[in-house]
Design an enzyme around this catalytic site. Structure first.
Site, PDB file in Angstrom:
ATOM      1  N   THR A   1       3.361   9.977  -3.531  1.00 47.80           N
ATOM      2  CA  THR A   1       2.679   8.773  -4.085  1.00 47.80           C
ATOM      3  C   THR A   1       1.472   7.781  -3.418  1.00 47.80           C
ATOM      4  OG1 THR A   1       4.606   7.447  -4.044  1.00 47.80           O
ATOM      5  CG2 THR A   1       4.085   8.594  -5.952  1.00 47.80           C
ATOM      6  N   GLU A   2       2.343   7.847  -1.798  1.00 45.82           N
ATOM      7  CA  GLU A   2       1.161   7.109  -0.775  1.00 45.82           C
ATOM      8  C   GLU A   2       1.419   7.520   0.613  1.00 45.82           C
ATOM      9  OE1 GLU A   2       2.513   2.735  -1.269  1.00 45.82           O
ATOM     10  OE2 GLU A   2       3.581   3.341  -3.670  1.00 45.82           O
ATOM     11  N   LEU A   3       0.507   8.427   0.274  1.00 45.82           N
ATOM     12  CA  LEU A   3       0.719   9.555   1.515  1.00 45.82           C
ATOM     13  C   LEU A   3      -0.251   8.627   2.498  1.00 45.82           C
ATOM     14  CD1 LEU A   3       1.894  11.924   3.159  1.00 45.82           C
ATOM     15  CD2 LEU A   3       0.438  13.244   1.653  1.00 45.82           C
TER      16      LEU A   3
END
Ligand code: XIL
EC number: 3.2.1.8
Length: 377
Positions: free
Chosen positions: A265-267
């Protein structure tokens, strides 16, 4: 062949008499197209991007992404900075942009211990508010935003970062005021206020066995009580060679085995040295003063490090593709390097290169490699 049956492209090709030059090149295809049978690809938009002020970044979004998240603009402090005063303008503009381009919107986040104003946990006397008051504020917040966004938000990070790395509950103000069943309460409420949206649990360092186990236990507990949870979001704030991909893969498998969707989700992958005095992870409260020796690439990233970054992205995506049946989405934490929070976290004032698109919104070599990999599946 009837003209009506021809595609616009072949018609132009015929009329121009020059088929070669107008064939779409491979690079006309975006990540989202190459991955369309595998999982969604997206990015987090900051405020100027959400408001449409950065055409270069928007071109990347439109070409490569089919899902977006607001980097900050749907957190509690943005949506309800003061009790009863809701501010939806920026989020609404971002969503309008998404709707015009058929983009899946993730709401981030309903409940978090960060970027939530102090008033939420404070009573009239300035003391820690009692359970009923905090619960009532949580209900009001979630009901109002659920109703406001309705079906325009297709997935919600319902709860963010409620565990410590050792798998114990984080001693946040939520935990202190609501007690240890508050996550279940929040998911029940989320189902009520956002019945059409997917509901996720989201956290960092989920490759760590103790934290992985805590999330597995929580999901099982919710499932056994008939409380809806649709997915687990693995944030993915990484570094070159960090984390251990075997441990990370074990977490993907463990979450997939629960029957919920798994998503990154927040790479982002920082290429800078992580300060030794800190645990890696994504604790946003870390705010170190600049140390020049930990800021080596101010004038540009050397080829060797750039290659290392590309290689690590390829390795990571090879793992994602092995689990494409379980993984539903990969969202980068930002559109381009210039905007990335890794330039100011965990240390202020550095120059980092953690994303797939550079400061001019140009793709790094990994983009084409990732496209080619997806098409070989
Ligand atoms: C970060 C934003 O990128 C920054 O702009 C902000 O100052 C702090 O928060 N985990 C999360 C995200 O769930 O919301 C955080 O985003 C990064 C860590």
């Amino acid at each position: 062949m009837k003209v009506a049956a021809m595609s616009a492209l072949s018609l132009i090709m015929m009329l121009s008499g020059c088929s070669e030059s107008i064939q779409p090149s491979v690079s006309d295809e975006g990540l989202k197209d190459a991955y369309k049978n595998h999982f969604m690809i997206g990015g987090a938009l900051n405020k100027p991007q959400a408001l449409g002020y950065e055409p270069g970044a928007l071109a990347v979004v439109n070409k490569h992404f089919n899902t977006i998240t607001a980097e900050n603009e749907m957190k509690w402090e943005s949506l309800q900075p003061e009790e009863g005063r809701f501010t939806f303008d920026v989020a609404d503009q971002m969503i309008a942009l998404a709707q015009a381009n058929d983009i899946f919107v993730v709401g981030h986040t309903m409940l978090w211990h960060q970027q939530t104003p102090d008033w939420v946990f404070t009573d009239e006397a300035g003391e820690l508010a009692p359970r009923e008051l905090v619960l009532q504020r949580l209900e009001t917040h979630m009901t109002t935003i659920g109703k406001h966004f309705g079906e325009r938000v297709q997935g919600w990070d319902v709860a963010n970062e409620v565990f410590n790395d050792d798998g114990t509950w984080r001693d946040s103000k939520w935990y202190q005021t609501l007690g240890n069943d508050y996550v279940a309460e929040t998911f029940k409420l989320a189902d009520k206020v956002a019945p059409h949206a997917e509901l996720y649990y989201n956290d960092y360092n989920l490759f760590k066995p103790a934290k992985r186990q805590a999330v597995v236990n929580m999901v099982k507990d919710l499932q056994s009580r008939g409380i809806r949870i649709d997915g687990v979001g693995i944030q993915g704030h990484y570094g070159l060679g960090y984390p251990d991909l075997n441990e990370l893969e074990a977490s993907v498998k463990a979450f997939a085995a629960l029957g919920v969707k798994v998503m990154f989700t927040e790479l982002d992958i920082s290429v800078l040295p992580f300060p030794e005095e800190q645990e890696q992870g994504a604790d946003v409260s870390i705010d170190l003063a600049l140390q020049e020796k930990l800021n080596p690439y101010v004038d540009g990233m050397p080829e060797a490090e750039l290659k290392q970054l590309n290689d690590y992205y390829v390795e990571l995506f090879a793992m994602f593709l092995r689990h494409r049946d379980a993984i539903s989405r990969v969202t980068f934490w930002g559109v381009n390097d210039g905007q990335s929070w890794r330039n100011y976290w965990p240390m202020q004032g550095r120059t980092d290169y953690p994303l797939l698109f550079d400061r001019d919104n140009q793709p790094k070599a990994a983009v084409q490699q990732l496209i080619d990999m997806a098409k070989r599946q």
